[in-house]
Scaffold this active site. Structure first.
Site, PDB file in Angstrom:
ATOM      1  CD  GLU A 113      -2.480  -1.265   2.736  1.00 12.38           C
ATOM      2  OE1 GLU A 113      -3.410  -2.065   2.864  1.00 12.38           O
ATOM      3  OE2 GLU A 113      -2.061  -0.546   3.676  1.00 12.38           O
ATOM      4  CE  LYS A 115       5.093   5.263   6.823  1.00 10.64           C
ATOM      5  NZ  LYS A 115       4.890   6.719   7.069  1.00 10.64           N
ATOM      6  CG  ASP A 117       4.158  12.829   4.782  1.00  9.04           C
ATOM      7  OD1 ASP A 117       4.151  12.441   5.964  1.00  9.04           O
ATOM      8  OD2 ASP A 117       4.924  13.704   4.365  1.00  9.04           O
ATOM      9  CE1 TYR A 225      -3.786   2.414   7.730  1.00  6.53           C
ATOM     10  CE2 TYR A 225      -3.855   4.209   6.146  1.00  6.53           C
ATOM     11  CZ  TYR A 225      -3.475   3.720   7.378  1.00  6.53           C
ATOM     12  OH  TYR A 225      -2.830   4.531   8.263  1.00  6.53           O
ATOM     13  CE  LYS A 312       8.918   7.376   6.238  1.00  5.22           C
ATOM     14  NZ  LYS A 312       9.196   7.696   7.628  1.00  5.22           N
ATOM     15  CB  CYS A 407      13.483  47.931   4.227  1.00  6.17           C
ATOM     16  SG  CYS A 407      12.232  47.510   2.986  1.00  6.17           S
ATOM     17  CB  CYS A 410      11.650  51.876   1.985  1.00  6.11           C
ATOM     18  SG  CYS A 410      11.456  51.045   3.583  1.00  6.11           S
ATOM     19  CB  CYS A 425      10.232  46.982   6.424  1.00  8.62           C
ATOM     20  SG  CYS A 425      10.222  48.729   5.952  1.00  8.62           S
ATOM     21  CB  CYS A 431       7.913  50.036   2.802  1.00 10.03           C
ATOM     22  SG  CYS A 431       8.855  48.662   2.136  1.00 10.03           S
TER      23      CYS A 431
END
Length: 671
Positions: A113, A115, A117, A225, A312, A407, A410, A425, A431
């Protein structure tokens, strides 16, 4: 290794793995890759075998991994929810197959089957109806999340007539499709919220939310399942899969019956390539002995069945060169670093950029230097991520990457608040990316939904000097002739735009509030605030203690609101918008009393209810003369309690001897 060193290493590994388990199962925010976790777990198991006198009775090697959160009712599993042993190479699978053959002979089959996540879930059905949904938890007991699971469309609430038993349990995996994850994560970032790393984390965080109405807005899915019954109904696992599919359950169609380990390895190799074409994430293949009698003969270890194993997949990883680190400024002012990479093929797509999250990621975890060669992984991550640096390829004169102090848009000095990872910022009114981003947010579908205005148009109008604040949008009708001279807009498109702007004045207060773009005030929070405070003036002047009495308003949101409304520019902007007749008051519906049976009685509603929403219960109370209070005090007559009610409210109500009633008992008061 001396006994003292072994004892210390066992203690250190035990503590570290317990913390990783907590991060993964409870917080839904893992900080270590599965492969690295399993390697450490195997290392601990080997040490415990050599030095059993130092093993912790509650060692991670003896437990499934999860813990039970405090917010939900704990339910003991009738059949323990064990985890599977993991392997990452074919030889270990062959060794597993040889152990099976040694125990039961050569006459057996495997079921392979995918797997998924996601988040393991156990569903109990009584009389064909979904009675309970419980998370894995610690394997012995889990969290009752029935109300949230009922919102998942692919989980049947009532089964059609069939030959299923009166009582049975079926297990599966709750997950989120990638497209839904990307859309919802984009919304989180727009609202100034921290995005989830991958769909698994988002699904887990969603299932553990306290408000099932919010869960319903997040499209979750579930594959089932595993069937569990008091009396064995089928001889094999494969037969049970076909049966539960006929009962109406959502079963993955990619499972395969395999006659030997060679066919199993072929299935694994096939899906190691094909998995990227699925709409959801898988991180491996589960292999189970098919026959139930043979499963019983093989038995269990302390934490996993001997008749099943999980292979895995290793997350796909590539090496490429870091070309530069650039920085993006969002509408909330959050500055996000991005690694610009030499293009490389990864998991079927060409990767040119990878997220770096924040300054700590650059300077502490990766210790990134200019033009480093880095390992990039996708795996369960939708956004490519730099895993580590190849130090062997670092140039001797390479300089460390230093996070910017000002920033990039700006040049304002960046700020970093206590407890937050991101730099911001603070120049939100000067900005350019923040100004444009806020106006684009304001016109959006979930805010003011202004027809005829799009993101590109907002950017053009800003660059041409037509708009620099949200309120300027409502001045555009005065400049229609100037707009025509731009050449970009035809008369019809200008008229559509102006009509859309005019119609937006009808939007309710909650939409306007969301459109203002206050940090942490998303669509749902805006609704809660509008319902509680009724108008902008009361909200703007509310002290901290009053703000946190509103439903779902915590410390972070309250402080953000106070900061926003303390700004003179923000207050002036709101006054201008009031002048353009935008709605800053919640429209109160004239209440038609159904009766006065609750007159003089006060109520608080807390928790989640199966039959009614909290708003519906509130309406019932008010329509029958009752009053809703915002906080528990001695003046309260009743606390109407549903599932997952906060423990603090319960404790305070009990201390004040306030009657705690259900929604059914509330309705009985009206008889």
């Amino acid at each position: 290794m001396s006994s003292t060193e072994a004892q210390k290493q066992i203690a250190d590994l035990t503590a570290e793995l317990k913390q990783h388990n907590y991060n993964y199962y409870v917080l839904a925010m893992p900080t270590i890759a599965d492969y690295d976790f399993d390697h450490k777990l195997k290392q601990l198991a080997e040490l415990e075998k050599q030095y059993p006198e130092f093993a912790d009775p509650n060692s991670p090697t003896q437990q499934v991994g999860g813990e039970v959160t405090k917010e939900f009712v704990n339910v003991r599993h009738k059949w323990p929810m064990l985890s599977l042993g993991n392997t990452y190479n074919e030889q270990e699978l062959i060794d597993f197959d040889q152990r099976i053959r040694k125990a039961i002979g050569d006459n057996f089959e495997y079921v392979c089957e995918l797997k998924f996540d996601g988040l393991s879930m156990s569903l109990t059905y009584e009389g064909g109806k979904l009675a309970r949904a419980v998370t894995r938890g610690d394997g012995v007991q889990g969290d009752d999340v029935t109300t949230n699971v009922r919102t998942i469309n692919t989980i049947p609430k009532h089964l059609h007539k069939g030959d299923y038993p009166e009582l049975f349990e079926i297990r599966g995996e709750v997950f989120m499709h990638r497209k839904a994850f990307e859309r919802l994560n984009d919304e989180r970032m727009e609202n100034g919220e921290v995005p989830y790393a991958n769909p698994r984390n988002f699904a887990s965080g969603t299932i553990k939310m306290q408000d099932s109405a919010e869960v319903a807005k997040r499209p979750l899915d579930c594959f089932l399942y595993g069937l569990y019954t008091d009396k064995t109904l089928f001889k094999t696992h494969w037969e049970s899969l076909q049966a539960v599919k006929s009962w109406g359950f959502h079963i993955d169609n990619h499972s395969k019956l395999c006659g030997n380990i060679t066919e199993v390895l072929e299935f694994i190799n096939e899906w190691d390539k094909e998995r990227f074409g699925l709409s959801y994430d898988i991180d491996g293949i589960v292999i189970k002995v098919n026959n139930y009698s043979q499963q019983q003969e093989l038995g269990f270890t302390a934490k996993s069945p001997r008749w099943a194993i999980s292979y895995k997949f290793k997350a796909e990883r590539v090496e490429t060169e870091l070309q530069a680190v650039t920085y993006q400024v969002g509408r909330t002012g959050a500055v996000t670093p991005v690694a610009n990479l030499k293009p490389v093929l990864l998991a079927g797509t060409t990767v040119k950029r990878a997220t770096l999250h924040n300054a700590d990621e650059i300077e502490i975890r990766l210790q990134l230097h200019e033009h480093d060669w880095v390992f990039v992984e996708k795996g369960g991550e939708i956004i490519p991520k730099i895993i580590s640096v190849n130090l062997d390829k670092r140039k001797p004169d390479a300089q460390p990457v230093k996070y910017i102090t000002h920033c990039p848009a700006c040049n304002t000095l960046l700020e970093r608040k206590d407890g937050e990872a991101a730099y911001y910022c603070p120049n939100d009114e000067g900005c350019p990316p923040q100004i444009v981003g806020k106006m684009q947010h304001f016109i959006g579908r979930k805010a003011m939904d202004i027809d005829g205005l799009g993101d590109e148009t907002i950017e053009t109008l800003y660059q041409r000097g037509f708009i620099s604040h949200i309120s300027d949008i409502y001045k555009l009708h005065e400049r229609a002739d100037e707009l025509k001279q731009l050449g970009r807009f035809g008369e019809k498109s200008i008229n559509n735009m102006l009509d859309g702007i005019e119609k937006s004045k009808q939007m309710p207060f909650e939409k306007v509030l969301f459109g203002l773009g206050i940090r942490y005030v998303g669509e749902t929070v805006a609704k809660k605030l509008a319902a509680h405070f009724k108008n902008i003036d009361r909200l703007a002047t509310a002290p901290y203690d009053e703000l946190i009495t509103a439903d779902e308003i915590g410390d972070r949101i309250a402080l953000s609101l106070i900061e926003y409304f303390s700004g003179e520019v923000h207050r002036e902007e709101i006054e201008k918008l009031k002048g353009y007749r935008l709605n800053f008051v919640t429209e109160e519906k004239e209440l038609q009393l159904a009766s006065d049976k609750l007159a003089g009685k006060s109520f608080i509603i807390s928790g989640v209810f199966e039959t009614y929403s909290r708003d519906e219960l509130k309406d019932i109370i008010e329509q029958n003369g009752g009053k809703i209070l915002s906080s528990i005090s001695a003046k309260l007559n009743y606390l109407v309690a549903g599932d997952n009610m906060g423990p603090a409210k319960l404790e305070k109500a009990n201390k004040l001897n306030i009657p705690i009633i259900s929604d059914a008992e509330l309705l009985n008061l009206l008889l």
